[in-house]
Write a protein that holds these residues in place. Structure first.
Motif, PDB file in Angstrom:
ATOM      1  N   LEU A  46       0.812  -1.217   0.000  1.00  0.00           N
ATOM      2  CA  LEU A  46       0.000   0.000   0.000  1.00  0.00           C
ATOM      3  C   LEU A  46       0.844   1.264   0.000  1.00  0.00           C
ATOM      4  CD1 LEU A  46      -2.532  -1.039   2.800  1.00  0.00           C
ATOM      5  CD2 LEU A  46      -2.778  -1.357   0.333  1.00  0.00           C
ATOM      6  N   SER A  47       2.106   1.122   0.290  1.00  0.00           N
ATOM      7  CA  SER A  47       2.990   2.243   0.556  1.00  0.00           C
ATOM      8  C   SER A  47       3.341   3.062  -0.683  1.00  0.00           C
ATOM      9  CB  SER A  47       4.282   1.717   1.182  1.00  0.00           C
ATOM     10  OG  SER A  47       5.097   2.771   1.601  1.00  0.00           O
ATOM     11  N   TYR A  48       3.513   4.350  -0.470  1.00  0.00           N
ATOM     12  CA  TYR A  48       3.999   5.281  -1.492  1.00  0.00           C
ATOM     13  C   TYR A  48       5.420   4.883  -1.861  1.00  0.00           C
ATOM     14  CZ  TYR A  48       6.282   9.612  -3.023  1.00  0.00           C
ATOM     15  OH  TYR A  48       7.024  10.548  -3.674  1.00  0.00           O
ATOM     16  N   ASP A  49       5.716   4.951  -3.149  1.00  0.00           N
ATOM     17  CA  ASP A  49       7.049   4.581  -3.603  1.00  0.00           C
ATOM     18  C   ASP A  49       7.481   5.519  -4.728  1.00  0.00           C
ATOM     19  OD1 ASP A  49       9.405   3.150  -3.696  1.00  0.00           O
ATOM     20  OD2 ASP A  49       8.627   1.693  -5.128  1.00  0.00           O
ATOM     21  N   GLY A  50       7.286   6.805  -4.505  1.00  0.00           N
ATOM     22  CA  GLY A  50       7.593   7.785  -5.537  1.00  0.00           C
ATOM     23  C   GLY A  50       8.898   8.496  -5.307  1.00  0.00           C
ATOM     24  N   ALA A  51       9.113   9.526  -6.136  1.00  0.00           N
ATOM     25  CA  ALA A  51      10.401  10.203  -6.130  1.00  0.00           C
ATOM     26  C   ALA A  51      10.357  11.647  -5.649  1.00  0.00           C
ATOM     27  CB  ALA A  51      10.982  10.166  -7.536  1.00  0.00           C
ATOM     28  N   GLY A  52       9.193  12.198  -5.347  1.00  0.00           N
ATOM     29  CA  GLY A  52       9.174  13.589  -4.927  1.00  0.00           C
ATOM     30  C   GLY A  52       7.768  14.113  -4.701  1.00  0.00           C
ATOM     31  N   PRO A  53       7.649  15.396  -4.428  1.00  0.00           N
ATOM     32  CA  PRO A  53       6.357  15.992  -4.104  1.00  0.00           C
ATOM     33  C   PRO A  53       5.280  15.788  -5.174  1.00  0.00           C
ATOM     34  CG  PRO A  53       8.116  17.514  -3.538  1.00  0.00           C
ATOM     35  CD  PRO A  53       8.741  16.373  -4.286  1.00  0.00           C
ATOM     36  N   ASN A  54       5.646  15.925  -6.436  1.00  0.00           N
ATOM     37  CA  ASN A  54       4.646  15.756  -7.493  1.00  0.00           C
ATOM     38  C   ASN A  54       4.136  14.319  -7.561  1.00  0.00           C
ATOM     39  OD1 ASN A  54       4.732  18.464  -8.242  1.00  0.00           O
ATOM     40  ND2 ASN A  54       6.354  18.102  -9.733  1.00  0.00           N
ATOM     41  N   ASP A  55       5.050  13.353  -7.403  1.00  0.00           N
ATOM     42  CA  ASP A  55       4.648  11.947  -7.384  1.00  0.00           C
ATOM     43  C   ASP A  55       3.735  11.664  -6.194  1.00  0.00           C
ATOM     44  OD1 ASP A  55       6.097  11.322  -9.646  1.00  0.00           O
ATOM     45  OD2 ASP A  55       7.825  10.551  -8.537  1.00  0.00           O
ATOM     46  N   PHE A  56       4.088  12.229  -5.037  1.00  0.00           N
ATOM     47  CA  PHE A  56       3.264  12.006  -3.854  1.00  0.00           C
ATOM     48  C   PHE A  56       1.885  12.623  -4.035  1.00  0.00           C
ATOM     49  CE2 PHE A  56       1.477  13.254   0.206  1.00  0.00           C
ATOM     50  CZ  PHE A  56       1.296  11.989   0.749  1.00  0.00           C
ATOM     51  N   ALA A  57       1.824  13.849  -4.558  1.00  0.00           N
ATOM     52  CA  ALA A  57       0.534  14.501  -4.784  1.00  0.00           C
ATOM     53  C   ALA A  57      -0.343  13.649  -5.703  1.00  0.00           C
ATOM     54  CB  ALA A  57       0.730  15.898  -5.364  1.00  0.00           C
ATOM     55  N   ALA A  58       0.244  13.100  -6.740  1.00  0.00           N
ATOM     56  CA  ALA A  58      -0.507  12.247  -7.668  1.00  0.00           C
ATOM     57  C   ALA A  58      -0.988  10.976  -6.978  1.00  0.00           C
ATOM     58  CB  ALA A  58       0.355  11.904  -8.884  1.00  0.00           C
ATOM     59  N   ALA A  59      -0.131  10.371  -6.145  1.00  0.00           N
ATOM     60  CA  ALA A  59      -0.505   9.135  -5.439  1.00  0.00           C
ATOM     61  C   ALA A  59      -1.631   9.389  -4.441  1.00  0.00           C
ATOM     62  CB  ALA A  59       0.713   8.541  -4.731  1.00  0.00           C
ATOM     63  N   LEU A  60      -1.537  10.476  -3.676  1.00  0.00           N
ATOM     64  CA  LEU A  60      -2.582  10.771  -2.701  1.00  0.00           C
ATOM     65  C   LEU A  60      -3.871  11.158  -3.405  1.00  0.00           C
ATOM     66  CD1 LEU A  60      -3.585  11.085   0.172  1.00  0.00           C
ATOM     67  CD2 LEU A  60      -2.577  13.391   0.199  1.00  0.00           C
ATOM     68  N   GLN A  61      -3.784  11.931  -4.461  1.00  0.00           N
ATOM     69  CA  GLN A  61      -4.993  12.304  -5.203  1.00  0.00           C
ATOM     70  C   GLN A  61      -5.691  11.060  -5.734  1.00  0.00           C
ATOM     71  OE1 GLN A  61      -5.175  15.957  -7.595  1.00  0.00           O
ATOM     72  NE2 GLN A  61      -5.517  14.599  -9.344  1.00  0.00           N
ATOM     73  N   GLU A  62      -4.931  10.134  -6.286  1.00  0.00           N
ATOM     74  CA  GLU A  62      -5.511   8.875  -6.780  1.00  0.00           C
ATOM     75  C   GLU A  62      -6.153   8.092  -5.632  1.00  0.00           C
ATOM     76  OE1 GLU A  62      -6.628   5.740  -9.306  1.00  0.00           O
ATOM     77  OE2 GLU A  62      -6.054   7.797  -9.743  1.00  0.00           O
ATOM     78  N   ALA A  63      -5.500   8.083  -4.473  1.00  0.00           N
ATOM     79  CA  ALA A  63      -6.026   7.355  -3.312  1.00  0.00           C
ATOM     80  C   ALA A  63      -7.332   7.965  -2.805  1.00  0.00           C
ATOM     81  CB  ALA A  63      -4.996   7.333  -2.191  1.00  0.00           C
ATOM     82  N   LEU A  64      -7.517   9.259  -2.995  1.00  0.00           N
ATOM     83  CA  LEU A  64      -8.746   9.925  -2.557  1.00  0.00           C
ATOM     84  C   LEU A  64      -9.853   9.836  -3.599  1.00  0.00           C
ATOM     85  CD1 LEU A  64      -7.161  13.139  -1.001  1.00  0.00           C
ATOM     86  CD2 LEU A  64      -7.981  11.102   0.209  1.00  0.00           C
ATOM     87  N   ARG A  65      -9.484   9.783  -4.868  1.00  0.00           N
ATOM     88  CA  ARG A  65     -10.473   9.749  -5.954  1.00  0.00           C
ATOM     89  C   ARG A  65     -10.936   8.345  -6.320  1.00  0.00           C
ATOM     90  NH1 ARG A  65      -8.582  13.913 -10.720  1.00  0.00           N
ATOM     91  NH2 ARG A  65      -8.859  15.849  -9.532  1.00  0.00           N
ATOM     92  N   SER A  66     -10.082   7.381  -6.156  1.00  0.00           N
ATOM     93  CA  SER A  66     -10.335   6.018  -6.631  1.00  0.00           C
ATOM     94  C   SER A  66     -10.420   5.035  -5.472  1.00  0.00           C
ATOM     95  CB  SER A  66      -9.188   5.620  -7.565  1.00  0.00           C
ATOM     96  OG  SER A  66      -9.162   4.236  -7.766  1.00  0.00           O
ATOM     97  N   PRO A  67     -11.227   3.986  -5.607  1.00  0.00           N
ATOM     98  CA  PRO A  67     -11.306   2.977  -4.551  1.00  0.00           C
ATOM     99  C   PRO A  67     -10.181   1.941  -4.579  1.00  0.00           C
ATOM    100  CG  PRO A  67     -12.826   2.411  -6.296  1.00  0.00           C
ATOM    101  CD  PRO A  67     -12.215   3.752  -6.661  1.00  0.00           C
TER     102      PRO A  67
END
Length: 116
Positions: A24-45
């Motif tokens: 389940l963990s974030y595995d990105g490279a920076g703020p933009n990747d994290f923003a995209a991952a969290l946005q997806e986690a909030l928008r999608s089931p």
């Protein structure tokens, strides 16, 4: 009309911030990747569904924990030695907290909540 909130969050060390479960963990490279991952986690089931599948009795999980907001938006930027994150969503903080914890564990701090 849905009440939307603006959550202001700070992450001290995004490069090392990871959730407890690798699946389940974030595995990105920076703020933009994290923003995209969290946005997806909030928008999608999808993240919720992966978490539920890991539970001892997935059918017993309360479906309300899987709430999503198709209009959620997340932005993040590096500031000094930390990352500032802004989330705009109709989801309650309990759901935002859940998704943050799955992605990066307890490596974040809520600084403010305001109406959006």
């Amino acid at each position: 009309m849905t009440n939307r909130s603006r959550y202001y969050i700070q992450i001290q060390d995004l490069a090392h911030a990871r959730g407890a479960q690798a699946a389940l963990s974030y595995d990105g490279a920076g703020p933009n990747d994290f923003a995209a991952a969290l946005q997806e986690a909030l928008r999608s089931p999808l993240l919720f569904q992966r978490w539920r599948a890991l539970q001892p009795d997935p059918d017993d999980v309360d479906e309300r924990l899987g709430l999503t907001d198709q209009l959620a938006s997340v932005s993040a930027k590096a500031v000094d030695l930390h990352t500032e994150v802004e989330v705009v969503s109709s989801l309650p903080m309990s759901i935002v907290r859940q998704r943050l914890n799955w992605l990066i564990g307890a490596q974040w701090q809520l600084h403010d909540v305001r109406p959006a």
